[in-house]
Write an enzyme that holds these catalytic residues in place. Structure first.
Site, mmCIF file in Angstrom:
data_model
loop_
_atom_site.group_PDB
_atom_site.id
_atom_site.type_symbol
_atom_site.label_atom_id
_atom_site.label_comp_id
_atom_site.label_asym_id
_atom_site.label_seq_id
_atom_site.Cartn_x
_atom_site.Cartn_y
_atom_site.Cartn_z
ATOM 1 N N VAL A 36 -56.508 46.366 17.658
ATOM 2 C CA VAL A 36 -57.020 45.381 18.621
ATOM 3 C C VAL A 36 -55.938 45.053 19.657
ATOM 4 O O VAL A 36 -56.217 44.855 20.831
ATOM 5 C CB VAL A 36 -57.457 44.091 17.883
ATOM 6 N N ASP A 64 -66.395 44.793 24.286
ATOM 7 C CA ASP A 64 -66.960 45.231 25.571
ATOM 8 C C ASP A 64 -68.444 45.585 25.391
ATOM 9 O O ASP A 64 -69.284 45.241 26.219
ATOM 10 C CB ASP A 64 -66.172 46.444 26.085
ATOM 11 N N HIS A 101 -60.062 50.511 26.653
ATOM 12 C CA HIS A 101 -60.297 49.057 26.628
ATOM 13 C C HIS A 101 -59.442 48.435 27.739
ATOM 14 O O HIS A 101 -58.369 47.890 27.498
ATOM 15 C CB HIS A 101 -59.924 48.464 25.272
ATOM 16 N N ASN A 121 -53.304 45.041 22.448
ATOM 17 C CA ASN A 121 -53.286 45.867 23.669
ATOM 18 C C ASN A 121 -51.913 46.435 24.013
ATOM 19 O O ASN A 121 -50.915 45.817 23.684
ATOM 20 C CB ASN A 121 -53.778 45.013 24.849
ATOM 21 N N ARG A 145 -70.355 42.394 24.924
ATOM 22 C CA ARG A 145 -70.433 41.677 26.206
ATOM 23 C C ARG A 145 -71.519 42.298 27.084
ATOM 24 O O ARG A 145 -72.271 41.597 27.759
ATOM 25 C CB ARG A 145 -69.082 41.779 26.928
ATOM 26 N N ALA A 158 -51.267 37.820 12.270
ATOM 27 C CA ALA A 158 -52.284 36.968 11.622
ATOM 28 C C ALA A 158 -52.144 35.489 11.959
ATOM 29 O O ALA A 158 -53.058 34.709 11.691
ATOM 30 C CB ALA A 158 -52.250 37.183 10.113
ATOM 31 N N GLY A 169 -51.649 34.580 15.086
ATOM 32 C CA GLY A 169 -52.066 34.487 16.494
ATOM 33 C C GLY A 169 -53.496 34.006 16.613
ATOM 34 O O GLY A 169 -54.173 33.748 15.603
ATOM 35 N N GLN A 170 -53.943 33.876 17.845
ATOM 36 C CA GLN A 170 -55.302 33.359 18.133
ATOM 37 C C GLN A 170 -56.403 34.164 17.443
ATOM 38 O O GLN A 170 -57.278 33.615 16.805
ATOM 39 C CB GLN A 170 -55.603 33.523 19.610
ATOM 40 N N ASN A 214 -44.666 47.960 22.926
ATOM 41 C CA ASN A 214 -45.683 48.057 21.889
ATOM 42 C C ASN A 214 -45.585 49.355 21.109
ATOM 43 O O ASN A 214 -45.919 49.402 19.926
ATOM 44 C CB ASN A 214 -47.069 47.837 22.495
HETATM 45 P P1 NDP Z 1 -54.085 37.101 20.495
HETATM 46 O O1 NDP Z 1 -54.358 36.922 19.051
HETATM 47 O O2 NDP Z 1 -54.866 36.321 21.480
HETATM 48 O O3 NDP Z 1 -54.244 38.650 20.882
HETATM 49 C C1 NDP Z 1 -53.686 39.660 20.068
HETATM 50 C C2 NDP Z 1 -53.818 40.982 20.749
HETATM 51 O O4 NDP Z 1 -55.178 41.328 20.881
HETATM 52 C C3 NDP Z 1 -53.237 41.006 22.156
HETATM 53 O O5 NDP Z 1 -52.551 42.226 22.326
HETATM 54 C C4 NDP Z 1 -54.474 40.945 23.011
HETATM 55 O O6 NDP Z 1 -54.292 41.591 24.258
HETATM 56 C C5 NDP Z 1 -55.398 41.788 22.180
HETATM 57 N N1 NDP Z 1 -56.785 41.825 22.566
HETATM 58 C C6 NDP Z 1 -57.548 42.941 22.517
HETATM 59 N N2 NDP Z 1 -58.758 42.711 22.937
HETATM 60 C C7 NDP Z 1 -58.811 41.446 23.302
HETATM 61 C C8 NDP Z 1 -59.817 40.643 23.849
HETATM 62 N N3 NDP Z 1 -60.986 41.128 24.140
HETATM 63 N N4 NDP Z 1 -59.556 39.365 24.085
HETATM 64 C C9 NDP Z 1 -58.354 38.884 23.816
HETATM 65 N N5 NDP Z 1 -57.332 39.604 23.312
HETATM 66 C C10 NDP Z 1 -57.568 40.869 23.061
HETATM 67 O O7 NDP Z 1 -52.553 36.911 20.807
HETATM 68 P P2 NDP Z 1 -51.553 35.793 20.291
HETATM 69 O O8 NDP Z 1 -50.379 35.885 21.207
HETATM 70 O O9 NDP Z 1 -52.228 34.495 20.012
HETATM 71 O O10 NDP Z 1 -51.132 36.363 18.879
HETATM 72 C C11 NDP Z 1 -50.438 37.546 18.693
HETATM 73 C C12 NDP Z 1 -49.684 37.403 17.407
HETATM 74 O O11 NDP Z 1 -49.156 38.675 17.094
HETATM 75 C C13 NDP Z 1 -48.513 36.428 17.493
HETATM 76 O O12 NDP Z 1 -48.621 35.519 16.409
HETATM 77 C C14 NDP Z 1 -47.288 37.333 17.343
HETATM 78 O O13 NDP Z 1 -46.255 36.693 16.627
HETATM 79 C C15 NDP Z 1 -47.884 38.468 16.568
HETATM 80 N N6 NDP Z 1 -47.208 39.748 16.590
HETATM 81 C C16 NDP Z 1 -47.137 40.373 15.381
HETATM 82 C C17 NDP Z 1 -46.557 41.594 15.242
HETATM 83 C C18 NDP Z 1 -46.500 42.209 13.903
HETATM 84 O O14 NDP Z 1 -47.271 41.799 13.033
HETATM 85 N N7 NDP Z 1 -45.619 43.163 13.687
HETATM 86 C C19 NDP Z 1 -45.990 42.280 16.411
HETATM 87 C C20 NDP Z 1 -46.138 41.572 17.646
HETATM 88 C C21 NDP Z 1 -46.745 40.344 17.714
HETATM 89 P P3 NDP Z 1 -53.783 40.817 25.555
HETATM 90 O O15 NDP Z 1 -52.323 40.532 25.335
HETATM 91 O O16 NDP Z 1 -54.044 41.831 26.619
HETATM 92 O O17 NDP Z 1 -54.608 39.568 25.661
#
Ligand code: NDP
Length: 323
Positions: free
Chosen positions: A127, A157, A185, A129, A160, A10, A12-13, A103
């Site tokens: 969501v 997708d 995906h 990946n 888009r 939560a 993350g981006q 993962n």
């Molecule tokens: P993002 O929020 O940008 O992305 C999160 C995930 O969504 C990635 O796996 C990303 O894949 C995927 N994704 C799926 N579809 C799309 C799309 N169309 N466009 C972009 N992304 C897509 O990643 P951040 O690194 O900003 O944030 C991830 C967060 O997750 C971090 O804060 C990290 O700490 C946290 N995290 C939490 C965990 C938990 O709660 N147990 C475990 C692991 C991480 P892709 O990488 O291919 O872009």
């Protein structure tokens, strides 16, 4: 009674966009109160605390409680709607198989937590990946939850594809319907326009097939990379928006005379191997989805559907020992 929504990753981006949109009522509407459970890995807890503070500062009328945690068993307690966004990104030199293994650990732990602690009627959208295979792992680790509760996101997708087609046809994307994304995906996904309608009328025969094969399909398949190139960061707001579209349609129903693309456990429809999390055209009604049957599949489509199926089968083989 308040519904409980859990978002992983939560801070993350995507999570940062998603949390505020859901909290403001864009998922369930302005009259439905929610408890928001936010999960992060331990090193991101401070950042998550900041997100929770901002959410509080919005004083959203729809939010009853906000909980943050690094423990999936706490974050998934009584969850009605789970958005599994957090995932380990591919690091330098990391092979795809390593990414799958890393993962797999995350999503098996979350599947177990869902099995132990969530609502028996939970709806899960993965969501993070590789989303389809992560959903398969979570599902396999939650034997007491109906398998149909586990889905992965293809809606970005799908959206888009609609946007590209609307631009080509000089219409609004809302005037288009019956678009389908099949499969994974990933870049093997198959955006299928054979049933596309404009204002309810079939339009596929009017589409230039050279444009479809040489421009449209690769563009949709590679749109993520195009955005990274332009923005310097991966898509986030559009991914969060699509996640809300996916879950909202699942809960409240797809539009009349239309369908959505959702990656769901295959039941063998269209000859796709049973059990893998594969994207089909689905109609949602009364909180459940069903695959649209009896669509005509031409030889080109069949081949594309099998390529993306094969990729999912290969991903499954790589993590089979964890299922
Ligand atoms: P993002 O929020 O940008 O992305 C999160 C995930 O969504 C990635 O796996 C990303 O894949 C995927 N994704 C799926 N579809 C799309 C799309 N169309 N466009 C972009 N992304 C897509 O990643 P951040 O690194 O900003 O944030 C991830 C967060 O997750 C971090 O804060 C990290 O700490 C946290 N995290 C939490 C965990 C938990 O709660 N147990 C475990 C692991 C991480 P892709 O990488 O291919 O872009």
């Amino acid at each position: 009674m308040s519904k409980t929504v859990t978002i992983t990753g939560a801070a993350g981006q995507i999570g940062y966009q998603l949390a505020f949109r859901i909290a403001s009522g864009q998922l369930l509407g302005a009259n439905e109160k929610i408890n928001l459970n936010l999960l992060e890995i331990t090193p991101a807890l401070d950042a998550l605390k900041g997100v929770a503070m901002e959410l509080e500062d919005c004083a959203f009328e729809t939010v009853s409680n906000i909980h943050i945690s690094d423990d999936p068993n706490k974050a998934f307690k009584n969850t009605d709607y789970g958005f599994l966004v957090g995932a380990k990104p591919r690091g330098p030199g990391m092979e795809r198989s390593d990414l799958l293994q890393e993962n797999a650990k995350i999503f098996s732990a979350q599947g177990k937590a869902i099995n132990e602690t969530s609502s028996r009627d939970i709806k899960v959208l993965v969501v993070g990946n590789p989303a389809n295979t992560n959903a398969l792992i979570a599902m396999s680790n939650a034997p007491d939850i109906d398998k149909s509760a586990f889905t992965a996101m293809m809606r970005l997708d799908h959206n888009r594809a609609l946007a590209q087609l609307a631009s080509k046809l000089d219409c609004h994307s809302s005037e288009l319907s019956n678009m389908t994304i099949w499969g994974n995906h990933s870049t093997t996904q198959y955006p299928d326009v054979n049933n596309l309608k404009l204002l309810g009328e079939s339009i596929s025969s009017r589409l230039d097939q050279t444009w479809i094969k040489d421009d449209f399909i690769p563009r949709v398949q590679n749109r993520g990379a195009e955005i990274i190139k332009a923005r310097g960061l991966s898509s986030a707001a559009s991914a969060a928006s699509a996640a809300i579209d996916h879950m909202r349609d699942w809960v409240l129903g797809t539009k009349v005379d239309d369908w959505a693309s959702m990656a769901i456990p295959s039941d063998g429809s269209y000859g796709i191997t049973e059990g893998i999390i594969y994207s089909f055209p689905v109609i949602c009604q009364n909180g459940t989805y069903s695959i649209v049957q009896n669509l005509e599949i031409d030889p080109f489509s069949k081949e594309c559907m099998q390529i993306t199926e094969k990729e999912l089968l290969d991903e499954k083989t790589a993590i089979e020992h964890l299922l």
